[in-house]
Design a protein around this motif. Structure first.
Motif, mmCIF file in Angstrom:
data_model
loop_
_atom_site.group_PDB
_atom_site.id
_atom_site.type_symbol
_atom_site.label_atom_id
_atom_site.label_comp_id
_atom_site.label_asym_id
_atom_site.label_seq_id
_atom_site.Cartn_x
_atom_site.Cartn_y
_atom_site.Cartn_z
ATOM 1 N N LEU A 323 -15.609 -40.231 -9.606
ATOM 2 C CA LEU A 323 -14.999 -39.948 -8.525
ATOM 3 C C LEU A 323 -13.974 -40.912 -7.802
ATOM 4 O O LEU A 323 -13.007 -40.878 -7.197
ATOM 5 C CB LEU A 323 -16.012 -39.225 -7.225
ATOM 6 N N ALA A 324 -14.697 -42.243 -7.757
ATOM 7 C CA ALA A 324 -13.905 -43.598 -7.407
ATOM 8 C C ALA A 324 -12.624 -43.565 -7.951
ATOM 9 O O ALA A 324 -11.596 -44.064 -7.433
ATOM 10 C CB ALA A 324 -14.727 -44.760 -7.264
ATOM 11 N N THR A 325 -12.749 -43.420 -9.355
ATOM 12 C CA THR A 325 -11.366 -43.610 -9.990
ATOM 13 C C THR A 325 -10.331 -42.525 -10.085
ATOM 14 O O THR A 325 -9.252 -42.867 -10.190
ATOM 15 C CB THR A 325 -11.923 -43.815 -11.660
ATOM 16 N N SER A 326 -11.013 -41.314 -9.593
ATOM 17 C CA SER A 326 -9.951 -40.055 -9.336
ATOM 18 C C SER A 326 -8.886 -40.413 -8.026
ATOM 19 O O SER A 326 -7.673 -39.869 -8.117
ATOM 20 C CB SER A 326 -10.746 -39.061 -8.914
ATOM 21 N N MET A 327 -8.859 -41.700 -7.310
ATOM 22 C CA MET A 327 -8.111 -41.773 -6.535
ATOM 23 C C MET A 327 -7.369 -43.195 -6.284
ATOM 24 O O MET A 327 -6.309 -43.227 -5.718
ATOM 25 C CB MET A 327 -8.860 -42.036 -4.840
ATOM 26 N N LEU A 328 -7.128 -43.719 -7.459
ATOM 27 C CA LEU A 328 -6.611 -44.962 -7.570
ATOM 28 C C LEU A 328 -5.065 -44.449 -7.810
ATOM 29 O O LEU A 328 -4.251 -45.365 -7.462
ATOM 30 C CB LEU A 328 -7.167 -45.673 -9.159
ATOM 31 N N TRP A 329 -4.668 -43.634 -8.710
ATOM 32 C CA TRP A 329 -3.214 -43.365 -8.922
ATOM 33 C C TRP A 329 -2.456 -43.091 -7.662
ATOM 34 O O TRP A 329 -1.297 -43.272 -7.633
ATOM 35 C CB TRP A 329 -3.310 -42.139 -9.815
ATOM 36 N N ALA A 330 -3.077 -42.718 -6.408
ATOM 37 C CA ALA A 330 -2.386 -42.455 -5.044
ATOM 38 C C ALA A 330 -2.413 -43.400 -4.302
ATOM 39 O O ALA A 330 -1.683 -43.564 -3.368
ATOM 40 C CB ALA A 330 -3.137 -41.219 -4.511
ATOM 41 N N ALA A 331 -2.707 -44.580 -4.880
ATOM 42 C CA ALA A 331 -2.743 -46.042 -3.918
ATOM 43 C C ALA A 331 -1.399 -46.878 -4.116
ATOM 44 O O ALA A 331 -1.017 -47.266 -5.218
ATOM 45 C CB ALA A 331 -3.664 -46.982 -4.351
ATOM 46 N N HIS A 332 -0.595 -46.583 -2.954
ATOM 47 C CA HIS A 332 0.694 -47.354 -2.942
ATOM 48 C C HIS A 332 0.878 -48.397 -1.930
ATOM 49 O O HIS A 332 2.070 -48.988 -1.778
ATOM 50 C CB HIS A 332 1.803 -46.315 -2.634
ATOM 51 N N ALA A 333 -0.106 -48.882 -1.492
ATOM 52 C CA ALA A 333 -0.230 -50.224 -0.472
ATOM 53 C C ALA A 333 -1.405 -51.240 -1.041
ATOM 54 O O ALA A 333 -2.602 -50.819 -1.504
ATOM 55 C CB ALA A 333 -0.284 -49.730 0.868
ATOM 56 N N VAL A 334 -1.153 -52.253 -0.816
ATOM 57 C CA VAL A 334 -2.027 -53.281 -1.175
ATOM 58 C C VAL A 334 -3.376 -53.261 -0.762
ATOM 59 O O VAL A 334 -4.509 -53.302 -1.480
ATOM 60 C CB VAL A 334 -1.444 -54.561 -0.957
ATOM 61 N N PRO A 335 -3.707 -53.023 0.871
ATOM 62 C CA PRO A 335 -4.890 -53.015 1.412
ATOM 63 C C PRO A 335 -5.757 -51.570 0.676
ATOM 64 O O PRO A 335 -6.957 -51.640 0.303
ATOM 65 C CB PRO A 335 -4.607 -52.667 2.991
ATOM 66 N N LEU A 336 -4.812 -50.310 0.515
ATOM 67 C CA LEU A 336 -5.772 -49.301 0.394
ATOM 68 C C LEU A 336 -6.009 -49.413 -1.356
ATOM 69 O O LEU A 336 -7.415 -49.290 -1.668
ATOM 70 C CB LEU A 336 -4.722 -48.070 0.239
ATOM 71 N N LEU A 337 -5.270 -50.173 -2.092
ATOM 72 C CA LEU A 337 -5.806 -50.274 -3.685
ATOM 73 C C LEU A 337 -6.599 -51.331 -3.486
ATOM 74 O O LEU A 337 -7.663 -51.016 -4.501
ATOM 75 C CB LEU A 337 -4.439 -51.020 -4.269
ATOM 76 N N GLY A 338 -6.861 -52.255 -2.609
ATOM 77 C CA GLY A 338 -7.945 -53.266 -2.491
ATOM 78 C C GLY A 338 -9.184 -52.621 -2.270
ATOM 79 O O GLY A 338 -10.244 -52.817 -2.822
ATOM 80 N N GLY A 339 -9.283 -51.690 -1.071
ATOM 81 C CA GLY A 339 -10.418 -50.992 -0.935
ATOM 82 C C GLY A 339 -10.780 -50.007 -1.963
ATOM 83 O O GLY A 339 -11.897 -49.957 -2.137
ATOM 84 N N LEU A 340 -9.825 -49.311 -2.544
ATOM 85 C CA LEU A 340 -10.446 -48.413 -3.707
ATOM 86 C C LEU A 340 -10.967 -49.324 -4.866
ATOM 87 O O LEU A 340 -11.918 -48.874 -5.558
ATOM 88 C CB LEU A 340 -9.201 -47.548 -4.068
ATOM 89 N N GLY A 341 -10.245 -50.456 -5.319
ATOM 90 C CA GLY A 341 -10.751 -51.125 -6.243
ATOM 91 C C GLY A 341 -12.323 -51.605 -5.887
ATOM 92 O O GLY A 341 -13.000 -51.792 -6.823
ATOM 93 N N LEU A 342 -12.603 -52.206 -4.662
ATOM 94 C CA LEU A 342 -14.000 -52.476 -4.276
ATOM 95 C C LEU A 342 -14.754 -51.398 -4.514
ATOM 96 O O LEU A 342 -15.832 -51.442 -4.924
ATOM 97 C CB LEU A 342 -13.767 -52.839 -2.800
ATOM 98 N N LEU A 343 -14.284 -50.092 -4.076
ATOM 99 C CA LEU A 343 -15.201 -49.024 -4.166
ATOM 100 C C LEU A 343 -15.592 -48.690 -5.774
ATOM 101 O O LEU A 343 -16.662 -48.288 -6.202
ATOM 102 C CB LEU A 343 -14.656 -47.638 -3.543
ATOM 103 N N VAL A 344 -14.524 -48.685 -6.822
ATOM 104 C CA VAL A 344 -14.855 -48.658 -7.924
ATOM 105 C C VAL A 344 -15.755 -49.679 -8.590
ATOM 106 O O VAL A 344 -16.529 -49.452 -9.318
ATOM 107 C CB VAL A 344 -13.293 -48.598 -8.801
ATOM 108 N N GLY A 345 -15.445 -51.064 -8.065
ATOM 109 C CA GLY A 345 -16.628 -51.910 -8.569
ATOM 110 C C GLY A 345 -17.794 -51.694 -8.206
ATOM 111 O O GLY A 345 -18.564 -52.035 -8.887
ATOM 112 N N LEU A 346 -17.961 -51.100 -7.052
ATOM 113 C CA LEU A 346 -19.555 -51.020 -6.335
ATOM 114 C C LEU A 346 -20.065 -49.617 -7.425
ATOM 115 O O LEU A 346 -21.152 -49.656 -7.276
ATOM 116 C CB LEU A 346 -19.358 -50.364 -5.010
#
Length: 454
Positions: A323-346
């Motif tokens: 579920l966490a990886t399902s949102m990565l493709w939609a990240a187009h801003a650095v803060p959003l990608l950083g937050g999603l990357g943190l979630l995937v890492g968790l």
């Protein structure tokens, strides 16, 4: 009558007061000793520190190759192809390295391995800087990947050789090693990225070669804690089947392929994303955020006394990862990608740690080193395939397309896990160790003594 009751009551209170008040608490605490007690084990630091340096190739190699080859060729697809060959070679040869370590001893396998790996990694960097043709890079990538030292499984075997049989610290050591694996993925990629972008494009790959050589030689020199080579059975013939013959190991290998797809897809796609927005210097920060989430979740998982079984935790944790990886493709801003990357890492760490916990219960003690290398090899293979696919998509469509690779990898693995989840329950015939007269020194962490099965 009243005096009798009084004496009985006083006797009962006296009996209770005469018991050690903290004995039960100490008993419960002794069952779950902490990391501090584990790290005070005599001789532990002698193999932990060089072992940490020697296991960096697994975390630094792929990103080091991608950054260097992309710089010299201008193509993420070419960079992904070279790193893929390295990963495939590692995945194919890692289990063989585990088998040889079990049979002949760690030093006999590690010493030539680190020398070959350092030499071939250095040659790969030289050829890339010289703009050598692709076939030459691919040819050198084969020994580079095949010779990656399997230090993680070797360290796990050393804990079993150092700690007394049946010690509760064996379970703590298993959790500690999983946390160390996560920490490696924090330090390695960030270090390789910082060196490649801030010092020289080849600095990440060359540093990986140096760390492998220095750490590997120092680790191999610690012979006192090394497990003894496994003895053979009657007539000198091995009686142990491969760990891959256990159905649950094959299921976990598929799950770890998906985890590798997350690592490979994230590395290439984050690099392409920062290039697209003209800020390549923040690639290390983004990937470091992803890896930090991985490490923090690993620390938490190692400290929690879980009430649910590992099979259930694996399914729940892997669902969360998908579920966490399902949102990565939609990240187009650095803060959003950083937050999603943190979630995937968790969400990665629980799946990794639970997978290693499961495999220990699924295989005989004498083949656990090999079983661990099948899982680490699966991560490398998934990482390589994902790096290739994400590189092609980033070249042809853009970085956002590359972020779909982790979703596809974890999605397919989750379907496999759900369909074959019953194979993750150990059967008695699979966990009986056909030890062939050997000792338990090198048999793995937290193993059970063999029992007769009718």
């Amino acid at each position: 009558m009243g005096s009798t009751v009084t004496r009985t009551s006083r006797s009962s209170r006296a009996s209770r007061s005469s018991r050690p008040s903290g004995s039960s608490r100490r008993s419960r605490g002794a069952g779950r000793p902490g990391y501090g007690q584990l790290l005070r084990t005599p001789g532990a630091w002698a193999f932990l520190l060089p072992g940490f340096a020697a296991r960096q190739p697994f975390a630094m190699l792929t990103i080091g190759i991608v950054l260097l080859v992309q710089h010299t060729t201008g193509s993420y697809g070419t960079a992904g192809a070279v790193s893929a060959v390295t990963g495939v070679s590692m995945a194919l040869f890692a289990p063989q390295s585990g088998k040889l370590s079990d049979r002949f001893g760690q030093g006999a396998v590690l010493l030539p391995g680190v020398i070959v790996h350092s030499a071939s990694g250095t040659l790969l960097a030289v050829l890339a800087l010289a703009h050598a043709p692709l076939w030459a890079l691919l040819a050198v990538a084969v020994p580079t990947g095949a010779s990656v030292p399997q230090v993680g499984p070797m360290v796990r075997a050393r804990w079993a050789a150092t700690l007394p049989a049946g010690s509760p610290l064996l379970q703590t050591a298993a959790a500690f090693e999983s946390v160390t694996d996560e920490f490696t993925f924090v330090i390695g990629p960030v270090l390789a990225t910082a060196l490649a972008t801030g010092v020289h494009p080849a600095a990440g790959l060359l540093s990986e070669a140096v760390l492998t050589l220095a750490g590997g030689l120092l680790f191999a020199a610690q012979r006192r804690t090394a497990p003894a080579p496994a003895r053979t059975g009657a007539g000198g013939r091995e009686r142990r089947a491969s760990a891959l013959t256990v159905p649950g190991v094959r299921v976990l290998a598929v799950a770890f392929l998906g985890i590798g797809a997350v690592f490979g897809g994230m590395q290439v796609s984050m690099t392409a994303f920062t290039e697209e927005i003209g800020r390549p210097g923040i690639n290390g920060l983004l990937y470091g955020t992803f890896a930090a989430g991985n490490m923090l979740a690993g620390l938490a998982c190692g400290a929690v006394a879980w009430k649910s079984g590992p099979k259930r935790r694996m399914l729940v944790g892997y669902t969360a990862l998908t579920l966490a990886t399902s949102m990565l493709w939609a990240a187009h801003a650095v803060p959003l990608l950083g937050g999603l990357g943190l979630l995937v890492g968790l969400t990665i760490a629980p799946a990794l740690i639970t997978g290693y916990t499961l495999v220990e219960s699924l295989v005989p003690a004498g083949v656990r080193t090999e079983a661990f290398t099948w899982l680490t090899g699966a991560v490398a293979l998934g990482q390589a395939a994902a790096a290739t696919a994400a590189g092609r998509l980033a070249d042809g469509i853009g970085a956002s397309a590359g972020f779909t690779v982790p979703l596809v990898g974890t999605g397919l693995a989750l379907v496999t896990l759900a369909a074959l989840r019953e194979r993750l329950v150990p059967r008695p015939s699979e966990v009986v160790a056909a030890r062939g007269g050997g000792t338990g020194r090198g048999s793995g962490i937290g193993h059970r003594e063999p029992v007769t099965v009718d």
